[in-house]
Write an enzyme that holds these catalytic residues in place. Structure first.
Site, PDB file in Angstrom:
ATOM      1  N   ASP A  67       0.806  -1.221   0.000  1.00 47.75           N
ATOM      2  CA  ASP A  67       0.000   0.000   0.000  1.00 47.75           C
ATOM      3  C   ASP A  67       0.839   1.271   0.000  1.00 47.75           C
ATOM      4  OD1 ASP A  67       0.911  -0.493   2.580  1.00 47.75           O
ATOM      5  OD2 ASP A  67      -1.067  -0.952   3.380  1.00 47.75           O
ATOM      6  N   ASN A 136      -7.622  -2.780  14.228  1.00 45.90           N
ATOM      7  CA  ASN A 136      -9.007  -3.072  13.836  1.00 45.90           C
ATOM      8  C   ASN A 136      -9.095  -4.308  12.925  1.00 45.90           C
ATOM      9  OD1 ASN A 136      -7.899  -2.143  11.501  1.00 45.90           O
ATOM     10  ND2 ASN A 136      -9.293  -0.417  11.205  1.00 45.90           N
ATOM     11  N   HIS A 138      -7.302  -4.799  10.161  1.00 45.87           N
ATOM     12  CA  HIS A 138      -7.006  -4.593   8.733  1.00 45.87           C
ATOM     13  C   HIS A 138      -5.709  -5.295   8.330  1.00 45.87           C
ATOM     14  CE1 HIS A 138      -4.728  -0.493   9.393  1.00 45.87           C
ATOM     15  NE2 HIS A 138      -3.883  -1.479   9.383  1.00 45.87           N
ATOM     16  N   GLU A 143      -9.803  -2.050   5.317  1.00 41.12           N
ATOM     17  CA  GLU A 143     -10.441  -1.733   6.594  1.00 41.12           C
ATOM     18  C   GLU A 143     -11.687  -2.597   6.799  1.00 41.12           C
ATOM     19  OE1 GLU A 143      -8.616  -0.103   8.368  1.00 41.12           O
ATOM     20  OE2 GLU A 143      -8.160   1.941   7.738  1.00 41.12           O
TER      21      GLU A 143
HETATM   22  C1  F6R Z   1       1.492  -1.618   6.160  1.00 42.27           C
HETATM   23  C2  F6R Z   1       0.142  -2.144   6.245  1.00 42.27           C
HETATM   24  C3  F6R Z   1      -0.641  -2.174   7.508  1.00 42.27           C
HETATM   25  C4  F6R Z   1       0.187  -2.502   8.759  1.00 42.27           C
HETATM   26  C5  F6R Z   1      -0.685  -2.491  10.004  1.00 42.27           C
HETATM   27  C6  F6R Z   1       0.099  -2.750  11.263  1.00 42.27           C
HETATM   28  O1  F6R Z   1       1.981  -1.685   4.841  1.00 42.27           O
HETATM   29  O2  F6R Z   1      -0.356  -2.531   5.242  1.00 42.27           O
HETATM   30  O3  F6R Z   1      -1.677  -3.113   7.368  1.00 42.27           O
HETATM   31  O4  F6R Z   1       0.774  -3.764   8.597  1.00 42.27           O
HETATM   32  O5  F6R Z   1      -1.324  -1.247  10.115  1.00 42.27           O
HETATM   33  O6  F6R Z   1       0.993  -1.699  11.483  1.00 42.27           O
HETATM   34  P1  F6R Z   1       2.091  -1.736  12.632  1.00 42.27           P
HETATM   35  O7  F6R Z   1       3.070  -2.782  12.235  1.00 42.27           O
HETATM   36  O8  F6R Z   1       2.699  -0.365  12.614  1.00 42.27           O
HETATM   37  O9  F6R Z   1       1.379  -2.071  13.899  1.00 42.27           O
END
Ligand code: F6R
Length: 242
Positions: A67, A136, A138, A143
């Site tokens: 992303d 959440n 994701h 989401e």
């Molecule tokens: C990042 C991504 C997100 C993160 C998720 C967890 O490219 O796609 O899904 O993997 O938000 O983020 P952290 O590791 O910062 O807790």
């Protein structure tokens, strides 16, 4: 689904790097799906170590990131382009032309999404996809929703995600509201998925995703249906696992 419970964040990162390194040793032309965020930071550091110490060779590897924020130029320190370059790409021998990250500045975002998806297909699909998980549930920026999203698309970020990611920005207002993300379908087509989670604040969502109902309200729960998922968690994130 295989679940590896590591003692702590460093062990988790070592295990994740080992999984990626063995994928590369087995197939030096592998296509890797990569994630950003806090969780994989040390995994990238360990891979850089392997590159220097064991000659782990990235020269024929192709990468696709999950992303990117909409509206952040590649040189913006909060962009995922910048993150990947500083934390990983610039330190190993990946070839520039085999690195792919969605362009959040593309004039036509729909065209960008379609082209990104086509590029993944042209590369033969993703061999190993690295994932983190949001509070959440994701994965990527998919989401919680009423249906599982399809392929690469533009997403509106949840308030919870904006709050969680505001730690990297000056204020929650500075966090972009939209992103381009691989879809659930794109992620589910990967041959191997490695999901990482660290810390006690992920414990509840990890248990829900791995053992709860399979529902688009918890996007990561779809991974229960994937034939080849390896979950690497540290003890804190594993607290609520049965
Ligand atoms: C990042 C991504 C997100 C993160 C998720 C967890 O490219 O796609 O899904 O993997 O938000 O983020 P952290 O590791 O910062 O807790």
């Amino acid at each position: 689904m295989r679940i590896i419970i590591a003692k702590n964040y460093e062990e988790l990162s070592k295990q994740a790097a080992n999984l990626i390194a063995s994928q590369i040793f087995l197939n030096p032309r592998s296509v890797l799906g990569l994630a950003t965020g806090s969780t994989p930071l040390m995994t990238y550091a360990k891979l850089i170590e392997r590159y220097h110490q064991d000659g782990l060779d990235f020269s024929q590897i192709t990468t696709f990131n999950l992303d990117e924020y909409v509206g952040l130029p590649k040189n913006d320190p909060q962009s995922y382009h910048y993150y990947m370059r500083t934390h990983f790409f610039q330190a190993v021998n990946l070839k520039e032309q085999r690195i792919h990250i969605p362009d959040g500045m593309a004039p036509d975002l729909e065209v960008e999404c379609a082209q990104y998806e086509a590029a993944i297909e042209r590369a033969g699909g993703i061999d190993l996809q690295l994932l983190g998980i949001g509070n959440n549930g994701h994965i990527g920026f998919n989401e919680p929703d009423f249906s599982f999203e399809a392929t690469t698309h533009v997403v509106e970020l949840d308030n919870e995600t904006i709050q969680a990611n505001s730690r990297f920005f000056q204020s929650p207002e500075a966090v972009p509201r939209r992103a381009i993300s691989m879809g659930i379908k794109t992620i589910m087509r990967s041959r191997i998925i490695v999901l990482l989670a660290s810390g006690q604040n992920k414990a509840a969502v990890v248990a829900k995703a791995l053992y709860g109902e399979i529902t688009p309200a918890v996007p990561a729960s779809i991974l229960q249906l994937h034939p080849n998922v390896i979950v690497v968690v540290d003890q804190e994130a594993a607290q609520h696992l049965p």
